[in-house]
Motif scaffolding. Structure first.
Motif, PDB file in Angstrom:
ATOM      1  N   LYS A 439     -10.946 -22.543   4.869  1.00 34.49           N
ATOM      2  CA  LYS A 439     -10.322 -23.662   4.164  1.00 34.49           C
ATOM      3  C   LYS A 439      -9.165 -24.286   4.950  1.00 34.49           C
ATOM      4  O   LYS A 439      -8.969 -25.498   4.909  1.00 34.49           O
ATOM      5  CB  LYS A 439      -9.821 -23.199   2.790  1.00 34.49           C
ATOM      6  CG  LYS A 439     -10.947 -22.812   1.836  1.00 34.49           C
ATOM      7  CD  LYS A 439     -10.476 -22.689   0.404  1.00 34.49           C
ATOM      8  CE  LYS A 439      -9.534 -21.557   0.198  1.00 34.49           C
ATOM      9  NZ  LYS A 439      -9.234 -21.346  -1.258  1.00 34.49           N
ATOM     10  N   TYR A 447     -13.063 -28.897   3.585  1.00 36.78           N
ATOM     11  CA  TYR A 447     -12.354 -28.481   2.380  1.00 36.78           C
ATOM     12  C   TYR A 447     -11.605 -29.658   1.756  1.00 36.78           C
ATOM     13  O   TYR A 447     -11.539 -29.797   0.533  1.00 36.78           O
ATOM     14  CB  TYR A 447     -11.382 -27.346   2.725  1.00 36.78           C
ATOM     15  CG  TYR A 447     -10.579 -26.838   1.555  1.00 36.78           C
ATOM     16  CD1 TYR A 447     -11.210 -26.368   0.399  1.00 36.78           C
ATOM     17  CD2 TYR A 447      -9.188 -26.815   1.602  1.00 36.78           C
ATOM     18  CE1 TYR A 447     -10.476 -25.895  -0.676  1.00 36.78           C
ATOM     19  CE2 TYR A 447      -8.442 -26.338   0.523  1.00 36.78           C
ATOM     20  CZ  TYR A 447      -9.096 -25.884  -0.610  1.00 36.78           C
ATOM     21  OH  TYR A 447      -8.366 -25.419  -1.672  1.00 36.78           O
ATOM     22  N   PRO A 451     -13.078 -29.854  -2.057  1.00 36.92           N
ATOM     23  CA  PRO A 451     -12.253 -28.690  -2.418  1.00 36.92           C
ATOM     24  C   PRO A 451     -12.874 -27.810  -3.496  1.00 36.92           C
ATOM     25  O   PRO A 451     -12.637 -26.595  -3.519  1.00 36.92           O
ATOM     26  CB  PRO A 451     -10.949 -29.331  -2.912  1.00 36.92           C
ATOM     27  CG  PRO A 451     -11.319 -30.730  -3.292  1.00 36.92           C
ATOM     28  CD  PRO A 451     -12.419 -31.121  -2.354  1.00 36.92           C
ATOM     29  N   PHE A 454     -15.559 -24.794  -2.193  1.00 34.05           N
ATOM     30  CA  PHE A 454     -15.175 -23.601  -1.436  1.00 34.05           C
ATOM     31  C   PHE A 454     -14.646 -22.516  -2.359  1.00 34.05           C
ATOM     32  O   PHE A 454     -13.834 -22.777  -3.250  1.00 34.05           O
ATOM     33  CB  PHE A 454     -14.118 -23.961  -0.385  1.00 34.05           C
ATOM     34  CG  PHE A 454     -14.685 -24.637   0.823  1.00 34.05           C
ATOM     35  CD1 PHE A 454     -14.899 -23.933   2.002  1.00 34.05           C
ATOM     36  CD2 PHE A 454     -15.018 -25.988   0.791  1.00 34.05           C
ATOM     37  CE1 PHE A 454     -15.432 -24.549   3.120  1.00 34.05           C
ATOM     38  CE2 PHE A 454     -15.555 -26.617   1.899  1.00 34.05           C
ATOM     39  CZ  PHE A 454     -15.762 -25.901   3.069  1.00 34.05           C
TER      40      PHE A 454
END
Length: 807
Positions: A439, A447, A451, A454
């Motif tokens: 990340k 990422y 977002p 992940f």
């Protein structure tokens, strides 16, 4: 499943032996008895297998398909006996008939279906899915040959064919009626329909038959049996006798087809090897997706729009990433969906597990190879890339300069990890540190874009195989101490923490470890002729041989100790046996040089009477699951010494911890989570941290030559590599010497050497206090339940797959 008594098993073994081999049990060979018991167990399993499939058909739960190029399942007889609740009865029956149970089980050849941690993880996951009653199945390739049988000749690794299918494999069932046809190459023709949509047809393709072989995956005492389906490549048509040229051309073509399921991981250092690996990957995903969709249509009889509610496909690393464009091809070309709807379905079905940040392991394939092998898939990948890059350009202008790094196609190559990320709804790492690195470092731009995709799922191991089966006396001691609840709920092992000062219990723990060490010492003597001291510290490093795993650092410590003992024969150290097990990829020259070095040091050290046997070095050939089951219960010290940030998780650390070994390691992978559980006093941590590693890479401030010039121990070791080892001037390892200094020690072996030696001295001191060591050992066992793959699978089930137990 059928409840068997010892008497019933004795009678069944006798009767089956007479029927199958026309001989009395007294005349039967151990191998024949192995097949007889396998047949008895298979019949028991098959009833539950059929009932499980019927239950899935009736209840129609959402199902998980675990797509992996390897499944390192190991021997199945003892594992299946354990999960069926038959192991104790079978052991007693065999003993009553005059056979050694371990001798019978040893006649099972490990299936050549996997190589390292990736494949073993897949096998543990299947075990946990079945044991937790989740509807989950594996899909892989039925390789005729495993990676290779490793033999040492003059200390060098030699690769021999691992023809594990030479004898019948009793656990598989061929399902010829479910074979599917796969197309490679050819030409793609595109037509526009009257409604404006496009139609694609194919001609001049090379067709291959994918024939499934099913292997049962038995849950622990719950009557659930899931399926591992393995695909074998066969010619569509049998060879017919025609003109000589045509006949031999057809034979050659059939041979090339069979190579698709011939070898695990063909050498991809050549163009032909690359093409074969791409073909293998497409073969796996194309056959698997046909089966998945056929099953869905048969059971659900609903539009594929609803597929994500009933199917999730987990991609185990980048190898099966071609499943994403292949799924798009099926939805558009065969099912009539438009791009947007097909993409919506696809990106809600696939989830991707990343297992590495090493650039050489993040697969990239040349465009021209993909175009020639799967031309229609290339068209789809190109469209995925175009739409994705346009989306970044218009929706994320702050990332426009990052498009070349994020693109699926860049530098005339297809980046398979990028394809997997773009085409999946979930991207998970396999340890907290690894996920944080993904990340915040390696995939931070992805990422930023996704977002919510992940997440972390720390790896795990099945405690049923690695403790209950591999170390039965320890398992019995645990059950006698805290009851049997831990077997189904491994976090219950924490109840052992009440006994860390219980001297009688610690003595029993020590006795069991000593018995396991005696067994391993006997095996080592039988296998290698080397006599080892079973009272010494068994210092174990067993894993794939790679520079970042730093077997070289380990053997440098051995050379250092040997040099110290030569200078001072009276040096007081706790005797130590260094045990290695590892295979190097056939084309990985440096790794094979390290194997030669370890074997050379072993030969010198083990035959030098002046050091009075204070250290011994053993490199066991052909490391596999069966060998691991012998080594791990006997380990005192678990070497987990990878360069910080390079090991995604590790699972060998979990297996040895669960069996009472203490870890010496860097703050890498799951070592960090082990440390946080057991505390600083019960683990030996050393070396650079991941952020320091990145800082040294970025700054360029590190100089291996400075360490060579200023550390006399390092200088002595490297000079011995250059000039000849310890009086053996005809044996040189100049390539290792020049690599470390010429390439500036890329994995910081020299940088971490000093603190590694210092930490090993702490190990030496700690081992002298037996009760304290055993108390540390028990603390490690008590916390090992966190690393059961049952916990990992529960996290996948609730956090990614959204599947529920069948009952």
């Amino acid at each position: 499943m059928t409840k068997w008594t010892v008497e019933q098993l004795v009678d069944a073994i006798i009767q089956h032996t007479e029927k199958e081999y026309n001989k009395s049990i007294e005349d039967a060979t151990p191998e024949e008895v192995y097949y007889v018991i396998s047949q008895i167990v298979s019949r028991t399993i098959n009833k539950s297998w059929q009932q499980t499939e019927k239950m899935y058909h009736q209840h129609k739960p959402k199902q998980v398909y675990y797509l992996s190029m390897e499944f390192l399942i190991g021997g199945l007889l003892e594992s299946n006996l354990l999960n069926c609740g038959m192991r104790d009865q079978c052991n007693q029956a065999l003993t009553r008939l005059g056979f050694s149970p371990s001798d019978i089980y040893s006649h099972e050849h490990d299936p050549g279906l996997g190589n390292g941690g990736l494949g073993r993880l897949a096998a543990c996951f299947l075990d946990s899915m079945a044991s937790l009653a989740y509807p989950g199945h594996g899909l892989g390739i039925r390789y005729r040959y495993g990676m290779f049988e490793q033999r040492f000749i003059n200390g060098y690794q030699t690769e021999l064919p691992d023809y594990w299918l030479k004898n019948p494999y009793p656990w598989e069932t061929k399902k010829s009626e479910e074979a599917v046809e796969i197309q490679f190459g050819g030409n793609v023709n595109m037509f526009k329909r009257r409604d404006g949509s496009l139609e694609f047809t194919y001609e001049n393709t090379d067709n291959v038959l994918a024939v499934p072989y099913d292997v049962p995956v038995v849950g622990y005492k719950n009557k659930v049996v899931n399926t591992l389906r393995l695909w074998s490549a066969e010619p569509v048509n049998t060879v017919t006798q025609t003109k000589n040229d045509d006949y031999y051309r057809e034979l050659e073509n059939n041979h090339s087809i069979e190579q698709l399921s011939g070898f695990l991981y063909p050498d991809d250092s050549t163009e032909e090897g690359k093409k074969l690996r791409i073909k293998q990957q497409y073969f796996l995903v194309a056959a698997s997706l046909k089966q998945i969709l056929k099953h869905y249509k048969t059971t659900e009889r609903k539009s594929l729009i609803h597929l994500p509610k009933k199917v999730v496909i987990q991609i185990n690393d980048t190898h099966p990433s071609l499943a994403i464009p292949e799924f798009m091809r099926i939805l558009m070309d065969e099912e009539g969906f438009g791009w947007e709807k097909a993409w919506d379905i696809t990106t809600n079905v696939f989830a991707y597990t990343n297992h590495t940040i090493l650039s050489e392991a993040l697969e990239k394939w040349p465009i021209d190879m993909i175009q020639s092998i799967v031309p229609r898939l290339y068209m789809i990948i190109d469209e995925i890339n175009e739409r994705f890059c346009q989306g970044i350009w218009f929706d994320h202008p702050e990332l426009r300069d990052k498009i070349p790094k994020l693109a699926v196609i860049a530098d005339d190559q297809i980046h398979m990890a990028n394809l997997a990320i773009v085409g999946s709804f979930s991207v998970n790492g396999v340890a907290k540190l690894h996920t944080d690195i993904l990340k915040n470092q390696e995939m931070k731009d992805f990422y930023h874009l996704f977002p919510d995709r992940f997440n972390n799922k720390t790896n795990g191991i099945t405690h049923r195989r690695w403790l209950l089966m591999a170390n039965p006396k320890l398992a019995d001691l645990i059950t006698d101490t805290i009851g049997p609840k831990w077997i189904k709920h491994p976090r219950e092992l924490t109840h052992l923490l009440r006994y860390v000062e219980d001297r009688p219990l610690l003595e029993k723990l020590g006795q069991i470890k000593q018995e396991n060490k005696q067994k391993l010492a006997n095996y080592i003597h039988k296998a290698t002729g080397i006599l080892v001291d079973d009272q010494s510290i068994f210092d174990v490093q067993i894993k794939r041989l790679h520079e970042y795993k730093r077997q070289l650092l380990n053997i440098f410590h051995v050379i250092y100790l040997y040099n110290e003992l030569k200078d001072n024969p009276h040096l007081e150290i706790v005797p130590r046996t260094f045990i290695f097990g590892a295979k190097a990829a056939p084309s990985y020259y440096f790794a094979k040089e390290v194997i030669k070095l370890i074997n050379t040091v072993a030969s010198i050290v083990n035959h030098d009477p002046s050091i009075k046997g204070k250290i011994k070095v053993v490199f066991l050939e052909n490391y596999n699951v069966s060998l691991a089951e012998k080594i791990i219960p006997a380990a005192d010290l678990s070497e987990q010494i990878s360069t910080a940030s390079k090991e995604a998780s590790g699972t060998g650390n979990m297996k040895m911890m669960m069996n009472g070994a203490l870890t010496i390691g860097t703050l890498d992978g799951a070592n960090i989570e082990i440390k946080n559980l057991v505390g600083d006093q019960n683990i030996f941590i050393f070396g650079l941290r991941s952020e320091q590693v990145y800082e040294l890479y970025d700054s360029g401030a590190y100089s291996a030559n400075d360490i060579y010039q200023n550390d006399e121990r390092i200088a002595q070791i490297l000079n011995q590599l250059r000039d000849g080892l310890v009086g053996h001037h005809d044996i040189e390892f100049k390539d290792i010497y020049y690599h470390l200094l010429g390439s500036n020690d890329p994995y910081f072996i020299l940088k971490d050497f000093d603190c590694y030696v210092e930490t090993q001295q702490l190990v030496d001191q700690a081992y002298r206090y037996n009760n304290k060591w055993l108390s540390k050992s028990l603390i490690n066992i008590a916390h090992a339940g966190k690393f059961s793959s049952d916990r990992t699978i529960q996290e996948y089930a609730t956090g990614i797959w959204n599947v529920k137990e069948i009952f």
